[in-house]
Design an enzyme around this catalytic site. Structure first.
Site, PDB file in Angstrom:
ATOM      1  N   SER A  21      -6.376  -3.872  15.054  1.00  0.00           N
ATOM      2  CA  SER A  21      -7.811  -4.009  14.772  1.00  0.00           C
ATOM      3  C   SER A  21      -8.705  -3.659  15.966  1.00  0.00           C
ATOM      4  O   SER A  21      -9.752  -3.029  15.771  1.00  0.00           O
ATOM      5  CB  SER A  21      -8.118  -5.418  14.262  1.00  0.00           C
ATOM      6  N   LYS A  70      -5.491 -17.159   6.696  1.00  0.00           N
ATOM      7  CA  LYS A  70      -6.401 -16.539   5.721  1.00  0.00           C
ATOM      8  C   LYS A  70      -6.897 -17.510   4.641  1.00  0.00           C
ATOM      9  O   LYS A  70      -7.981 -17.311   4.103  1.00  0.00           O
ATOM     10  CB  LYS A  70      -5.727 -15.331   5.058  1.00  0.00           C
ATOM     11  N   ASP A 106      -9.462  -6.917   2.375  1.00  0.00           N
ATOM     12  CA  ASP A 106      -8.140  -6.307   2.121  1.00  0.00           C
ATOM     13  C   ASP A 106      -8.137  -5.609   0.765  1.00  0.00           C
ATOM     14  O   ASP A 106      -7.642  -4.489   0.625  1.00  0.00           O
ATOM     15  CB  ASP A 106      -7.044  -7.390   2.102  1.00  0.00           C
ATOM     16  N   ALA A 131       4.936 -11.249  -4.758  1.00  0.00           N
ATOM     17  CA  ALA A 131       3.977 -12.245  -5.255  1.00  0.00           C
ATOM     18  C   ALA A 131       3.442 -13.068  -4.087  1.00  0.00           C
ATOM     19  O   ALA A 131       3.018 -14.211  -4.263  1.00  0.00           O
ATOM     20  CB  ALA A 131       4.651 -13.146  -6.296  1.00  0.00           C
TER      21      ALA A 131
HETATM   22  P1  NAP Z   1       4.062 -12.859   2.234  1.00  0.00           P
HETATM   23  O1  NAP Z   1       2.919 -13.650   1.671  1.00  0.00           O
HETATM   24  O2  NAP Z   1       4.968 -13.477   3.232  1.00  0.00           O
HETATM   25  O3  NAP Z   1       4.935 -12.354   0.961  1.00  0.00           O
HETATM   26  C1  NAP Z   1       6.166 -11.712   1.158  1.00  0.00           C
HETATM   27  C2  NAP Z   1       6.665 -11.134  -0.169  1.00  0.00           C
HETATM   28  O4  NAP Z   1       7.860 -10.384   0.112  1.00  0.00           O
HETATM   29  C3  NAP Z   1       7.035 -12.175  -1.213  1.00  0.00           C
HETATM   30  O5  NAP Z   1       6.805 -11.657  -2.499  1.00  0.00           O
HETATM   31  C4  NAP Z   1       8.546 -12.350  -0.958  1.00  0.00           C
HETATM   32  O6  NAP Z   1       9.263 -12.818  -2.079  1.00  0.00           O
HETATM   33  C5  NAP Z   1       8.950 -10.922  -0.664  1.00  0.00           C
HETATM   34  N1  NAP Z   1      10.181 -10.863   0.119  1.00  0.00           N
HETATM   35  C6  NAP Z   1      10.330 -11.135   1.445  1.00  0.00           C
HETATM   36  N2  NAP Z   1      11.617 -10.944   1.810  1.00  0.00           N
HETATM   37  C7  NAP Z   1      12.292 -10.551   0.692  1.00  0.00           C
HETATM   38  C8  NAP Z   1      13.644 -10.191   0.427  1.00  0.00           C
HETATM   39  N3  NAP Z   1      14.561 -10.191   1.399  1.00  0.00           N
HETATM   40  N4  NAP Z   1      13.955  -9.817  -0.831  1.00  0.00           N
HETATM   41  C9  NAP Z   1      13.038  -9.800  -1.814  1.00  0.00           C
HETATM   42  N5  NAP Z   1      11.722 -10.119  -1.631  1.00  0.00           N
HETATM   43  C10 NAP Z   1      11.363 -10.497  -0.387  1.00  0.00           C
HETATM   44  O7  NAP Z   1       3.553 -11.514   2.915  1.00  0.00           O
HETATM   45  P2  NAP Z   1       2.201 -10.687   2.583  1.00  0.00           P
HETATM   46  O8  NAP Z   1       1.114 -11.152   3.461  1.00  0.00           O
HETATM   47  O9  NAP Z   1       2.015 -10.703   1.119  1.00  0.00           O
HETATM   48  O10 NAP Z   1       2.592  -9.213   3.089  1.00  0.00           O
HETATM   49  C11 NAP Z   1       3.523  -8.403   2.390  1.00  0.00           C
HETATM   50  C12 NAP Z   1       3.624  -7.039   3.060  1.00  0.00           C
HETATM   51  O11 NAP Z   1       2.394  -6.336   2.932  1.00  0.00           O
HETATM   52  C13 NAP Z   1       3.931  -7.111   4.572  1.00  0.00           C
HETATM   53  O12 NAP Z   1       4.927  -6.180   4.863  1.00  0.00           O
HETATM   54  C14 NAP Z   1       2.631  -6.709   5.231  1.00  0.00           C
HETATM   55  O13 NAP Z   1       2.880  -5.998   6.421  1.00  0.00           O
HETATM   56  C15 NAP Z   1       2.020  -5.777   4.191  1.00  0.00           C
HETATM   57  N6  NAP Z   1       0.535  -5.763   4.274  1.00  0.00           N
HETATM   58  C16 NAP Z   1      -0.070  -4.594   4.605  1.00  0.00           C
HETATM   59  C17 NAP Z   1      -1.452  -4.548   4.706  1.00  0.00           C
HETATM   60  C18 NAP Z   1      -2.126  -3.247   5.080  1.00  0.00           C
HETATM   61  O14 NAP Z   1      -3.289  -3.282   5.509  1.00  0.00           O
HETATM   62  N7  NAP Z   1      -1.492  -2.123   4.908  1.00  0.00           N
HETATM   63  C19 NAP Z   1      -2.219  -5.699   4.465  1.00  0.00           C
HETATM   64  C20 NAP Z   1      -1.573  -6.875   4.097  1.00  0.00           C
HETATM   65  C21 NAP Z   1      -0.183  -6.901   4.010  1.00  0.00           C
HETATM   66  P3  NAP Z   1       9.478 -14.414  -2.322  1.00  0.00           P
HETATM   67  O15 NAP Z   1       8.202 -14.909  -2.919  1.00  0.00           O
HETATM   68  O16 NAP Z   1      10.613 -14.486  -3.254  1.00  0.00           O
HETATM   69  O17 NAP Z   1       9.765 -15.027  -0.972  1.00  0.00           O
END
Ligand code: NAP
Length: 289
Positions: A21, A70, A106, A131
């Site tokens: 950022s 957040k 976002d 999710a």
């Molecule tokens: P989060 O709230 O921790 O959610 C993680 C998700 O991944 C959950 O659905 C989880 O499933 C799943 N998961 C994790 N490990 C897994 C595995 N080994 N097998 C199957 N499912 C798995 O994270 P978040 O904040 O939503 O972020 C998710 C991703 O989006 C991250 O990689 C982040 O870098 C990316 N992101 C990118 C941006 C951007 O600006 N480009 C912005 C925000 C986020 P369970 O519910 O079953 O644990």
């Protein structure tokens, strides 16, 4: 040059040390000749309220919020944008009378990113993988932009069910269908836009992929991975190998920052300038020096 008129913006989170950022906002400030500086603030657990109050007392113009605050930060705000309230997550605080107002950039950031890649949501059928916090925002985005159906697949099926119920109820549309990740073969036999919103495949675990089975990728005409490091995730490679188009999430990161900058400074950042910032991000993240 920093002087007596310099305005401050920043990021609160834990950790904040790897954030991109400052590059986005300080580049924008330079390009727009704004006397503004953006810095990361590492905030310890339990100190969010103090951080927000302190930022207001210090006349800070705007604050971004990242993991894990957040949702928690919402308790410390004097006003909430309606969309952020529905999503239940805030990543941008805008200074207002008596404190800060919370926004979520976002989701509109992802929308601008999709538009810039020529991807439409209206009337699409979507597979949403995950999710968690990001997937939840994507589900709202889809509901708001008249997606026909969203199949939300998650490892923990219970979580997908809860998120789907909440998004359907708050958006007033029954468009999110929760599924267990392992049931992906039950998806209808057709082509989808697939949005990968899990953390599987994120650097350094770049060989990992949410679904290995190649037959799954034959159902995808376009794949959008929210992950942007590596540049080509295993998910993207599998989509392309099955003939689909694939994109990473760096433009989402760019536009969530640009929308925050626009809110703080009451400006509109021209697309050409957005692309200048994007090129700098690419150089920094992918070491294209
Ligand atoms: P989060 O709230 O921790 O959610 C993680 C998700 O991944 C959950 O659905 C989880 O499933 C799943 N998961 C994790 N490990 C897994 C595995 N080994 N097998 C199957 N499912 C798995 O994270 P978040 O904040 O939503 O972020 C998710 C991703 O989006 C991250 O990689 C982040 O870098 C990316 N992101 C990118 C941006 C951007 O600006 N480009 C912005 C925000 C986020 P369970 O519910 O079953 O644990």
């Amino acid at each position: 040059m920093i002087d007596g008129h310099t305005r401050t913006c920043g990021l609160i989170g834990n950790p904040v040390e790897h954030t991109m950022s400052p590059l986005i906002h300080n580049t924008l400030a330079g390009l727009l000749s704004h006397n503004l500086v953006y810095v990361p603030f590492h905030v310890e657990e339990g100190k969010v309220q103090q951080a927000v109050e302190g930022a207001y007392a210090l006349n800070v113009l705007g604050v971004n919020v990242t993991v894990p605050y957040k949702s928690q930060v919402m308790e410390s705000l004097v006003e909430m944008d309606e969309l952020a309230q529905k999503i239940g997550a805030v990543n941008t605080l805008v200074r207002c009378n008596g404190g800060f107002k919370g926004y979520n950039t976002d989701m509109p950031g992802l929308y601008r990113a999709l538009v810039s890649e020529g991807i439409e949501l209206e009337d699409q059928e979507v597979i949403l993988l995950g999710a968690g916090g990001a997937a939840r925002a994507v589900a709202f985005l889809c509901a708001v932009h008249q997606v026909k159906k969203v199949y939300m697949l998650n490892r923990s099926a219970d979580k997908a069910k809860l998120v789907a119920e909440e998004v359907n109820s708050k958006s007033g549309r029954e468009c999110i269908y929760p599924m267990a990740l392992e049931d992906y073969q039950a998806l209808p036999d057709q082509k989808f836009l697939a949005i990968q919103a899990t953390s599987v495949g994120l650097y350094p675990n770049i060989e990992d992929v949410i679904i290995q089975d190649r037959s799954f990728y034959e159902k995808i005409h376009t794949g959008y991975d929210l992950i942007y490091k590596p540049r080509d995730t295993s998910f993207m490679k599998l989509v392309r190998q099955s003939g689909g188009k694939a994109y990473h999430g760096l433009k989402m990161l760019l536009y969530q920052g640009i929308i925050a900058y626009e809110l703080w400074n009451e400006v509109s950042v021209p697309e050409k300038m957005a692309m200048q910032v994007y090129e700098r991000l690419e150089r920094e993240i992918y070491n294209e020096k």
